[in-house]
Motif scaffolding. Structure first.
Motif, PDB file in Angstrom:
ATOM      1  N   TRP A  63      -4.283 -63.275   9.441  1.00 19.97           N
ATOM      2  CA  TRP A  63      -4.699 -63.034   8.051  1.00 19.97           C
ATOM      3  C   TRP A  63      -3.839 -61.959   7.386  1.00 19.97           C
ATOM      4  O   TRP A  63      -4.298 -61.266   6.490  1.00 19.97           O
ATOM      5  CB  TRP A  63      -6.142 -62.564   7.941  1.00 19.97           C
ATOM      6  N   SER A 122      -5.218 -48.955  10.963  1.00 21.73           N
ATOM      7  CA  SER A 122      -5.755 -50.310  11.128  1.00 21.73           C
ATOM      8  C   SER A 122      -7.044 -50.457  10.329  1.00 21.73           C
ATOM      9  O   SER A 122      -7.595 -49.463   9.826  1.00 21.73           O
ATOM     10  CB  SER A 122      -6.080 -50.562  12.601  1.00 21.73           C
ATOM     11  N   GLY A 123      -7.529 -51.695  10.287  1.00 18.77           N
ATOM     12  CA  GLY A 123      -8.808 -51.955   9.629  1.00 18.77           C
ATOM     13  C   GLY A 123      -9.971 -51.313  10.373  1.00 18.77           C
ATOM     14  O   GLY A 123     -10.898 -50.775   9.757  1.00 18.77           O
ATOM     15  N   SER A 124      -9.916 -51.372  11.710  1.00 22.74           N
ATOM     16  CA  SER A 124     -10.991 -50.765  12.497  1.00 22.74           C
ATOM     17  C   SER A 124     -11.087 -49.273  12.205  1.00 22.74           C
ATOM     18  O   SER A 124     -12.179 -48.731  12.002  1.00 22.74           O
ATOM     19  CB  SER A 124     -10.724 -50.931  13.999  1.00 22.74           C
ATOM     20  N   ASN A 127     -12.793 -48.600   9.045  1.00 23.36           N
ATOM     21  CA  ASN A 127     -14.259 -48.653   9.093  1.00 23.36           C
ATOM     22  C   ASN A 127     -14.858 -47.478   9.852  1.00 23.36           C
ATOM     23  O   ASN A 127     -15.954 -47.025   9.526  1.00 23.36           O
ATOM     24  CB  ASN A 127     -14.714 -50.004   9.662  1.00 23.36           C
ATOM     25  N   TYR A 156     -17.421 -59.201  10.774  1.00 26.43           N
ATOM     26  CA  TYR A 156     -16.409 -58.591  11.655  1.00 26.43           C
ATOM     27  C   TYR A 156     -15.817 -57.381  10.964  1.00 26.43           C
ATOM     28  O   TYR A 156     -15.334 -57.484   9.835  1.00 26.43           O
ATOM     29  CB  TYR A 156     -15.292 -59.592  12.006  1.00 26.43           C
ATOM     30  N   HIS A 157     -15.903 -56.238  11.647  1.00 19.73           N
ATOM     31  CA  HIS A 157     -15.372 -55.016  11.051  1.00 19.73           C
ATOM     32  C   HIS A 157     -14.456 -54.271  12.012  1.00 19.73           C
ATOM     33  O   HIS A 157     -14.230 -53.073  11.836  1.00 19.73           O
ATOM     34  CB  HIS A 157     -16.523 -54.116  10.582  1.00 19.73           C
ATOM     35  N   GLY A 158     -13.953 -54.964  13.027  1.00 24.65           N
ATOM     36  CA  GLY A 158     -12.987 -54.347  13.922  1.00 24.65           C
ATOM     37  C   GLY A 158     -13.509 -54.177  15.328  1.00 24.65           C
ATOM     38  O   GLY A 158     -14.607 -54.637  15.656  1.00 24.65           O
ATOM     39  N   GLU A 229     -18.160 -58.068   4.239  1.00 19.99           N
ATOM     40  CA  GLU A 229     -16.926 -58.708   3.776  1.00 19.99           C
ATOM     41  C   GLU A 229     -17.310 -59.599   2.589  1.00 19.99           C
ATOM     42  O   GLU A 229     -18.330 -60.303   2.663  1.00 19.99           O
ATOM     43  CB  GLU A 229     -16.355 -59.612   4.869  1.00 19.99           C
ATOM     44  N   ASP A 262     -15.679 -54.634   2.867  1.00 20.31           N
ATOM     45  CA  ASP A 262     -14.597 -54.699   3.845  1.00 20.31           C
ATOM     46  C   ASP A 262     -13.610 -55.756   3.338  1.00 20.31           C
ATOM     47  O   ASP A 262     -13.843 -56.960   3.461  1.00 20.31           O
ATOM     48  CB  ASP A 262     -15.143 -55.049   5.230  1.00 20.31           C
ATOM     49  N   VAL A 264     -10.496 -56.140   4.325  1.00 22.15           N
ATOM     50  CA  VAL A 264      -9.359 -56.242   5.243  1.00 22.15           C
ATOM     51  C   VAL A 264      -8.734 -57.647   5.181  1.00 22.15           C
ATOM     52  O   VAL A 264      -7.511 -57.785   5.219  1.00 22.15           O
ATOM     53  CB  VAL A 264      -9.785 -55.844   6.678  1.00 22.15           C
ATOM     54  N   ILE A 265      -9.564 -58.668   5.049  1.00 21.26           N
ATOM     55  CA  ILE A 265      -9.025 -60.022   4.919  1.00 21.26           C
ATOM     56  C   ILE A 265      -8.890 -60.428   3.456  1.00 21.26           C
ATOM     57  O   ILE A 265      -7.873 -60.980   3.035  1.00 21.26           O
ATOM     58  CB  ILE A 265      -9.922 -61.030   5.684  1.00 21.26           C
ATOM     59  N   LYS A 291      -4.199 -55.257   6.895  1.00 24.68           N
ATOM     60  CA  LYS A 291      -3.550 -56.579   6.909  1.00 24.68           C
ATOM     61  C   LYS A 291      -2.585 -56.828   5.737  1.00 24.68           C
ATOM     62  O   LYS A 291      -1.431 -56.456   5.796  1.00 24.68           O
ATOM     63  CB  LYS A 291      -4.611 -57.659   6.982  1.00 24.68           C
TER      64      LYS A 291
HETATM   65  C1  LIG Z   1     -12.893 -57.932   7.789  1.00 27.38           C
HETATM   66  C2  LIG Z   1     -12.180 -57.179   8.870  1.00 27.38           C
HETATM   67  N1  LIG Z   1     -12.405 -55.861   8.998  1.00 27.38           N
HETATM   68  C3  LIG Z   1     -11.781 -55.126   9.923  1.00 27.38           C
HETATM   69  C4  LIG Z   1     -10.900 -55.710  10.798  1.00 27.38           C
HETATM   70  C5  LIG Z   1     -10.248 -54.884  11.849  1.00 27.38           C
HETATM   71  O1  LIG Z   1      -8.913 -54.673  11.548  1.00 27.38           O
HETATM   72  P1  LIG Z   1      -7.896 -54.247  12.717  1.00 27.38           P
HETATM   73  O2  LIG Z   1      -7.797 -55.386  13.657  1.00 27.38           O
HETATM   74  O3  LIG Z   1      -6.634 -53.950  11.932  1.00 27.38           O
HETATM   75  O4  LIG Z   1      -8.444 -53.026  13.341  1.00 27.38           O
HETATM   76  C6  LIG Z   1     -10.615 -57.083  10.690  1.00 27.38           C
HETATM   77  C7  LIG Z   1      -9.658 -57.725  11.614  1.00 27.38           C
HETATM   78  O5  LIG Z   1      -9.547 -58.920  11.692  1.00 27.38           O
HETATM   79  C8  LIG Z   1     -11.289 -57.832   9.724  1.00 27.38           C
HETATM   80  O6  LIG Z   1     -11.101 -59.146   9.616  1.00 27.38           O
END
Ligand SMILES: Cc1ncc(COP(=O)(O)O)c(C=O)c1O
Length: 457
Positions: A63, A122-124, A127, A156-158, A229, A262, A264-265, A291
Motif C-alpha cells: 500500500w 513507521s505507521g506503528s 500510533n 489494523y494499526h501496526g 481507519e 489512521d 496510513v493506507i 506509506k
Molecule cells: C492503517 C495502518 N496503520 C498502521 C500500519 C502500520 O504501519 P507500519 O507497518 O509502517 O508500522 C499499517 C500497516 O499496514 C496500516 O495499514
C-alpha cells in the motif's frame, strides 16, 4: 516461489533466507520449505523476480508506492540530501531544513486545522506516538483519568505493542497478552461478512452505535480517543456503509473525546482525495500517516496533530517521547519530492477523475464470476469476496483456504493480489494507467477461473 527454478542464484538467496532471515508475518517452517519469491527490481507498476518473471504489483509494495517504482527524482532527492546532511537528530531543540519544510508541506495538504507533525519511522510508531500523546493531552487538561482508546475489531494499526493492541486482530492479540490495558474494541462496519439480514444502511447505523454504547459503558470521563481507519485496509478493504461515518460524526460531536484517523493506507491520494478523511468529510483531531508519504522509498511515518490538541500540549512542558529517526533528513527529502510529484503531476486528481472510476468499473465486471460474491472499492482500493453461494454470501470451508489458492494463481500468472481470508484485495500504485488496469482485471479473471477449477477438482 514457482516450482520451476532456473536461476541458481534464486536457490542461494532462498538458502540465506532459511539460515538467517526472520521475515514478518510468516510461518517460518512453511516459508523455509517453499522458499520466498525473490523480488529483484521494479519499474512503474511492475516487479521482476529472480527468475525473470514480470509481475503487476496490485498491492503497491504494501500500500506504499504512490508515484510508481523507479522514479529518479526520488533517488536524486535522497542522494542530494545524503551528501548535504545524511543524518542529524531532531531532539534537544535542533532541527534541519528538510524536516521543517516537510512539516509545513504536510500542513498544506492535510484537512484544515491539522497543522503540526510529529515524525516517526513507521505507521506503528505513529500510533504509539498517538497513544502517548492523547494521554498526555488529557493529563495537560487536568483529566489524567481519560486514558482509554476505543478501536475496532479487525482494524489494523501496526505491529508494535501499542499498534497491535490498538489493532483488532485476534491472531495478533493471542501472541503476547495483548491488548495492553486501556484499549477496547467495538465491532467493525463489515456488512458483507457480518451484516446478516440487515440492509447495509441499517448495519452501518448499528455498527456506529456500538461506539456510543462503548463510550457509555467505559464512561466518557475515562475515554481519551476513538481510532479508526477511514477504510480498513489490512482487514480486507472494508468500505463502511454510507450511513456509518455520518452517524459516527454525530456520536463524536456529543462526547468530549478525540478522534484519530489512521490514514496510513488511505492517505496521500489512495481514495482519490488527499486523505480518506477528506473523502468521507470527517474532521479528525489527529491523523497517523506513513506509506504513501514517501511512496515507501524510505521508511517514514508521523502523527499529524490539530491546532486544538497542539494548543494544549504546547503549554504542557516536555513530551517525553521520540525516536532517533524522527524526521530523518533523507526520509524528509524523499517525502518532499514525493509530494511535489503527486502535486505537480496532479496524480490525486487523475485518480479521482480518470483512473479510479475506470478501475472500479472494470473490477465490478468480475461480479458475474461464479466465485465472486461482491466487488467493492473506492479510489485505488478494491476487494473481491470469494464465496460458495452468491445469494447467501456463504463461504467455502476455511480449511480450503480459497483466498490463498487464488493468491497463488495470481503470483504464478504475473499479478500480486493479496488474500485476507477469502477476500482478495488490491491497491495498485496510484500511477497505474488504463492499459495496466486492463492487464490487472484480465489477470484477475484468469486467476478466478483457475481457482474455481482447482476447488471444483
Ligand atoms: C492503517 C495502518 N496503520 C498502521 C500500519 C502500520 O504501519 P507500519 O507497518 O509502517 O508500522 C499499517 C500497516 O499496514 C496500516 O495499514
Amino acid at each position: 516461489m514457482t516450482n520451476q527454478i532456473n536461476n541458481p542464484q534464486t536457490r542461494q538467496w532462498q538458502e540465506m533466507s532459511q539460515r538467517h532471515h526472520l521475515a514478518p508475518f510468516s510461518d517460518y517452517k512453511q516459508l523455509h520449505e517453499k522458499g520466498p519469491r525473490i523480488i529483484t527490481k521494479a519499474k512503474g507498476v511492475h516487479l521482476w523476480d529472480s527468475e525473470g518473471n514480470k509481475i503487476l504489483d496490485g498491492m503497491a509494495g504494501l500500500w506504499c508506492i504512490a508515484v510508481g517504482y523507479g522514479r529518479e527524482e526520488l533517488v536524486e532527492a535522497a542522494s542530494r540530501q545524503m551528501r548535504e546532511l545524511p543524518f542529524y537528530n531532531t531532539f534537544f531543540q535542533t532541527a534541519h531544513p528538510p524536516v521543517l519544510e516537510l512539516a509545513k508541506t504536510i500542513a498544506e495538504i492535510t484537512p484544515p486545522g491539522l497543522n503540526h507533525v510529529f515524525f516517526t519511522g513507521s505507521g506503528s510508531e505513529g500510533n504509539d506516538t498517538m497513544l502517548r500523546l492523547v494521554r498526555h493531552y488529557w493529563a495537560c487538561k487536568g483529566q489524567p483519568e481519560k486514558k482509554v482508546v476505543i478501536a475496532r475489531v479487525n482494524g489494523y494499526h501496526g505491529s508494535t505493542v501499542a499498534g497491535a493492541s490498538l489493532g483488532g486482530m485476534k491472531y495478533m492479540h493471542e501472541q503476547g497478552d495483548l491488548p495492553i490495558p486501556g484499549i477496547v474494541h467495538i465491532p467493525q462496519p463489515y456488512w458483507f461478512g457480518e451484516g446478516g439480514d440487515m440492509s447495509p444502511e441499517e448495519f452501518g447505523i448499528w455498527a456506529a452505535d456500538q461506539l456510543e454504547k462503548k463510550i457509555l459503558e467505559v464512561g466518557e470521563d475515562k475515554v481519551a480517543a476513538f481510532i479508526a481507519e477511514p477504510i480498513q485496509g489490512a482487514g480486507g478493504v472494508i468500505i463502511p456503509p454510507d450511513s456509518y461515518w455520518p452517524r459516527i460524526r454525530e456520536i463524536l460531536a456529543k462526547y468530549d473525546i478525540l478522534f484519530v484517523a489512521d490514514e496510513v493506507i488511505c492517505g496521500f491520494g489512495r481514495t482519490g482525495e488527499w486523505f480518506g478523511s477528506d473523502y468521507y468529510g470527517n474532521r479528525p483531531d489527529l491523523m497517523t500517516i506513513a506509506k504513501g508519504l514517501t511512496s515507501g522509498y524510505v521508511p517514514m511515518g508521523g502523527l499529524v496533530v490539530s491546532d486544538k490538541v497542539f494548543e494544549v500540549i504546547n503549554e504542557g512542558g516536555d513530551f517525553n517521547h521520540g525516536f532517533t529517526y524522527s524526521g530523518h533528513p533523507v526520509a524528509a527529502a524523499v517525502a518532499l519530492e514525493n509530494i511535489r510529484i503527486l502535486r505537480e503531476e496532479k496524480i490525486v486528481e487523475r485518480v479521482r477523475t480518470e483512473t479510479a472510476p475506470y478501475l472500479q468499473a472494470r473490477l465490478r465486471e468480475l461480479t458475474d464470476h461464479p466465485l465472486v460474491g461482491e466487488v467493492r472499492g473506492v479510489g485505488m482500493l478494491g476487494a473481491i469476496e470469494l464465496v460458495k453461494d452468491k445469494a447467501t454470501r456463504k463461504r467455502y470451508p476455511e480449511e480450503l483456504a480459497v483466498g490463498m489458492i487464488c493468491r497463488g494463481h495470481c503470483f504464478d500468472n504475473g499479478l500480486v493480489m493479496r488474500a485476507v481470508g477469502d477476500t482478495m484485495i488490491i491497491a495498485p500504485p496510484l500511477v497505474i494507467t488504463r492499459e495496466e488496469i486492463d492487464e490487472l482485471v484480465t489477470k484477475a479473471r484468469l486467476c478466478l477461473d483457475l481457482t474455481l477449477r482447482e476447488i471444483q477438482g
